[in-house]
Write a protein that holds these residues in place. Sequence first.
Motif, PDB file in Angstrom:
ATOM      1  N   VAL A  90       0.851  -1.184   0.000  1.00 38.27           N
ATOM      2  CA  VAL A  90       0.000   0.000   0.000  1.00 38.27           C
ATOM      3  C   VAL A  90       0.887   1.234   0.000  1.00 38.27           C
ATOM      4  O   VAL A  90       1.953   1.248   0.615  1.00 38.27           O
ATOM      5  N   SER A  91       0.453   2.266  -0.708  1.00 41.24           N
ATOM      6  CA  SER A  91       1.207   3.508  -0.746  1.00 41.24           C
ATOM      7  C   SER A  91       0.354   4.648  -0.205  1.00 41.24           C
ATOM      8  O   SER A  91      -0.877   4.604  -0.240  1.00 41.24           O
TER       9      SER A  91
ATOM     10  N   ALA B 153       1.074  -3.768   9.100  1.00 36.30           N
ATOM     11  CA  ALA B 153       1.258  -4.623  10.273  1.00 36.30           C
ATOM     12  C   ALA B 153       0.011  -5.459  10.541  1.00 36.30           C
ATOM     13  O   ALA B 153       0.101  -6.636  10.916  1.00 36.30           O
ATOM     14  N   GLU B 154      -1.157  -4.856  10.357  1.00 34.61           N
ATOM     15  CA  GLU B 154      -2.416  -5.584  10.539  1.00 34.61           C
ATOM     16  C   GLU B 154      -2.514  -6.759   9.574  1.00 34.61           C
ATOM     17  O   GLU B 154      -2.887  -7.880   9.969  1.00 34.61           O
ATOM     18  N   LEU B 155      -2.169  -6.527   8.316  1.00 31.53           N
ATOM     19  CA  LEU B 155      -2.248  -7.595   7.315  1.00 31.53           C
ATOM     20  C   LEU B 155      -1.228  -8.693   7.603  1.00 31.53           C
ATOM     21  O   LEU B 155      -1.510  -9.882   7.427  1.00 31.53           O
ATOM     22  N   ALA B 156      -0.045  -8.295   8.055  1.00 27.13           N
ATOM     23  CA  ALA B 156       0.977  -9.281   8.401  1.00 27.13           C
ATOM     24  C   ALA B 156       0.547 -10.108   9.607  1.00 27.13           C
ATOM     25  O   ALA B 156       0.759 -11.328   9.653  1.00 27.13           O
ATOM     26  N   ALA B 157      -0.075  -9.454  10.591  1.00 24.82           N
ATOM     27  CA  ALA B 157      -0.537 -10.164  11.789  1.00 24.82           C
ATOM     28  C   ALA B 157      -1.626 -11.170  11.456  1.00 24.82           C
ATOM     29  O   ALA B 157      -1.806 -12.174  12.166  1.00 24.82           O
ATOM     30  N   ALA B 158      -2.351 -10.917  10.374  1.00 27.50           N
ATOM     31  CA  ALA B 158      -3.401 -11.846   9.937  1.00 27.50           C
ATOM     32  C   ALA B 158      -2.836 -13.006   9.127  1.00 27.50           C
ATOM     33  O   ALA B 158      -3.589 -13.846   8.632  1.00 27.50           O
ATOM     34  N   GLY B 159      -1.510 -13.042   8.979  1.00 27.01           N
ATOM     35  CA  GLY B 159      -0.867 -14.147   8.292  1.00 27.01           C
ATOM     36  C   GLY B 159      -0.445 -13.867   6.873  1.00 27.01           C
ATOM     37  O   GLY B 159       0.034 -14.777   6.178  1.00 27.01           O
ATOM     38  N   GLY B 160      -0.602 -12.623   6.423  1.00 27.56           N
ATOM     39  CA  GLY B 160      -0.242 -12.296   5.054  1.00 27.56           C
ATOM     40  C   GLY B 160       1.103 -11.606   4.955  1.00 27.56           C
ATOM     41  O   GLY B 160       1.792 -11.395   5.956  1.00 27.56           O
ATOM     42  N   GLN B 161       1.467 -11.249   3.743  1.00 25.19           N
ATOM     43  CA  GLN B 161       2.659 -10.453   3.479  1.00 25.19           C
ATOM     44  C   GLN B 161       2.210  -9.072   3.045  1.00 25.19           C
ATOM     45  O   GLN B 161       1.358  -8.939   2.157  1.00 25.19           O
ATOM     46  N   ALA B 162       2.790  -8.055   3.666  1.00 30.46           N
ATOM     47  CA  ALA B 162       2.371  -6.698   3.348  1.00 30.46           C
ATOM     48  C   ALA B 162       3.512  -5.734   3.584  1.00 30.46           C
ATOM     49  O   ALA B 162       4.392  -5.972   4.416  1.00 30.46           O
ATOM     50  N   MET B 163       3.487  -4.628   2.830  1.00 31.11           N
ATOM     51  CA  MET B 163       4.476  -3.582   3.000  1.00 31.11           C
ATOM     52  C   MET B 163       3.825  -2.233   2.739  1.00 31.11           C
ATOM     53  O   MET B 163       2.814  -2.142   2.041  1.00 31.11           O
ATOM     54  N   PHE B 164       4.399  -1.191   3.321  1.00 28.31           N
ATOM     55  CA  PHE B 164       3.952   0.171   3.080  1.00 28.31           C
ATOM     56  C   PHE B 164       5.028   0.925   2.335  1.00 28.31           C
ATOM     57  O   PHE B 164       6.215   0.833   2.673  1.00 28.31           O
ATOM     58  N   VAL B 165       4.630   1.666   1.306  1.00 29.10           N
ATOM     59  CA  VAL B 165       5.537   2.500   0.527  1.00 29.10           C
ATOM     60  C   VAL B 165       5.102   3.948   0.713  1.00 29.10           C
ATOM     61  O   VAL B 165       4.003   4.325   0.284  1.00 29.10           O
ATOM     62  N   ARG B 166       5.942   4.733   1.341  1.00 27.08           N
ATOM     63  CA  ARG B 166       5.596   6.128   1.542  1.00 27.08           C
ATOM     64  C   ARG B 166       5.817   6.894   0.244  1.00 27.08           C
ATOM     65  O   ARG B 166       6.895   6.825  -0.358  1.00 27.08           O
TER      66      ARG B 166
ATOM     67  N   ASP C 162       3.454  13.696  -7.074  1.00 28.35           N
ATOM     68  CA  ASP C 162       4.746  13.738  -7.753  1.00 28.35           C
ATOM     69  C   ASP C 162       4.829  12.519  -8.678  1.00 28.35           C
ATOM     70  O   ASP C 162       4.834  11.376  -8.209  1.00 28.35           O
ATOM     71  N   ALA C 163       4.886  12.747  -9.975  1.00 26.52           N
ATOM     72  CA  ALA C 163       4.886  11.633 -10.937  1.00 26.52           C
ATOM     73  C   ALA C 163       6.048  10.688 -10.707  1.00 26.52           C
ATOM     74  O   ALA C 163       5.913   9.467 -10.875  1.00 26.52           O
ATOM     75  N   GLU C 164       7.195  11.215 -10.321  1.00 32.44           N
ATOM     76  CA  GLU C 164       8.354  10.358 -10.074  1.00 32.44           C
ATOM     77  C   GLU C 164       8.099   9.427  -8.897  1.00 32.44           C
ATOM     78  O   GLU C 164       8.516   8.256  -8.917  1.00 32.44           O
ATOM     79  N   GLN C 165       7.420   9.918  -7.874  1.00 33.06           N
ATOM     80  CA  GLN C 165       7.119   9.056  -6.729  1.00 33.06           C
ATOM     81  C   GLN C 165       6.052   8.029  -7.073  1.00 33.06           C
ATOM     82  O   GLN C 165       6.075   6.900  -6.560  1.00 33.06           O
ATOM     83  N   ALA C 166       5.096   8.399  -7.936  1.00 35.02           N
ATOM     84  CA  ALA C 166       4.086   7.427  -8.379  1.00 35.02           C
ATOM     85  C   ALA C 166       4.754   6.269  -9.119  1.00 35.02           C
ATOM     86  O   ALA C 166       4.403   5.096  -8.936  1.00 35.02           O
ATOM     87  N   THR C 167       5.737   6.601  -9.942  1.00 35.91           N
ATOM     88  CA  THR C 167       6.503   5.573 -10.649  1.00 35.91           C
ATOM     89  C   THR C 167       7.374   4.774  -9.688  1.00 35.91           C
ATOM     90  O   THR C 167       7.485   3.546  -9.798  1.00 35.91           O
ATOM     91  N   ALA C 168       7.986   5.469  -8.732  1.00 37.30           N
ATOM     92  CA  ALA C 168       8.890   4.806  -7.788  1.00 37.30           C
ATOM     93  C   ALA C 168       8.163   3.797  -6.914  1.00 37.30           C
ATOM     94  O   ALA C 168       8.776   2.821  -6.457  1.00 37.30           O
ATOM     95  N   CYS C 169       6.865   4.014  -6.648  1.00 40.89           N
ATOM     96  CA  CYS C 169       6.095   3.031  -5.873  1.00 40.89           C
ATOM     97  C   CYS C 169       6.172   1.659  -6.518  1.00 40.89           C
ATOM     98  O   CYS C 169       6.372   0.635  -5.849  1.00 40.89           O
ATOM     99  N   VAL C 170       5.972   1.638  -7.823  1.00 40.79           N
ATOM    100  CA  VAL C 170       6.019   0.375  -8.555  1.00 40.79           C
ATOM    101  C   VAL C 170       7.420  -0.222  -8.477  1.00 40.79           C
ATOM    102  O   VAL C 170       7.584  -1.429  -8.227  1.00 40.79           O
ATOM    103  N   ALA C 171       8.431   0.613  -8.658  1.00 43.40           N
ATOM    104  CA  ALA C 171       9.810   0.126  -8.603  1.00 43.40           C
ATOM    105  C   ALA C 171      10.137  -0.480  -7.239  1.00 43.40           C
ATOM    106  O   ALA C 171      10.838  -1.501  -7.157  1.00 43.40           O
ATOM    107  N   ARG C 172       9.634   0.131  -6.163  1.00 39.92           N
ATOM    108  CA  ARG C 172       9.882  -0.396  -4.819  1.00 39.92           C
ATOM    109  C   ARG C 172       9.272  -1.782  -4.648  1.00 39.92           C
ATOM    110  O   ARG C 172       9.874  -2.674  -4.037  1.00 39.92           O
TER     111      ARG C 172
END
Length: 258
Positions: free
Chosen positions: A35-36, A48-61, A66-76
């Motif tokens: 999620v971003s 953290a909630e999704l991970a605690a439920a047994g899944g894999q999850a990450m947050f991308v700030r 900013d178009a570069e950050q929108a693109t960078a989300c995918v790259a991350r």
Amino acid sequence: MGLLDDKVVLVNGGSQGVGAAVARAAGREGAVVAVSGRRPEPGEALAAELAAAGGQAMFVRADLTDAEQATACVARVVEAHGRVDCLVNSAGLTSRGTLLDTTPELFDQHIAINLRAPFFAMQAAVADMVRRAAPGTVVNVITSSAHGGQPFLAPYVAAKAGLIGLTRNAAHAHRWDRIRINGLNIGWTATEGEDATQRAFHGAGDDWREQAAARLPMGRLGQPDEIADFVVLLLSDRSGVVTGSVIDWDQNVLGGLD
């Protein structure tokens, strides 16, 4: 077996509201979820909630204006998981403005978050899918107001109507890549963002949801988890070959007159 087992799903604007509901639904259906958003506190808490439920999850700030950050989300996400299988563009700005009082600055803000961010996030995600010669899915969360909307939503409608055109254009361009791209025109929905908007721009009190529900055919506002289930269906193979569709998820009927 979940509808999105082992799929890597990126939900832009996924730290609250409809986006957060989509992230939870995707996690329940077996997806690896990213999620971003701009605010780390709710984003990291959701991961953290999704991970605690047994899944894999990450947050991308990311500031998606900013178009570069929108693109960078995918790259991350690609860096972390090797690919992006599904993209959901759910970030949105609903601040008010009419044709006569909208400033260039307000107009640009709406274009940045409601149209430019989805454009460049899709560009990066579809490029990853094409590079891998792999199928994928995209769902753009749009709005039923894109058909015309209220006078005080002029810049919002302009940007979201553009997103409808982009959804169809991209779906047509990449149908032979087996990349399905669809949109959802959602109606009035009970979210944290809508609550803030009603209070800030319309002087709403604590009972605004009840008053709004009384004016709606089904007697209630749409709920984020209902939208999320529909989005997950469109992301999954259960929606078949459908692409280029922009579906009205609303209780009012376009073109219907009393």
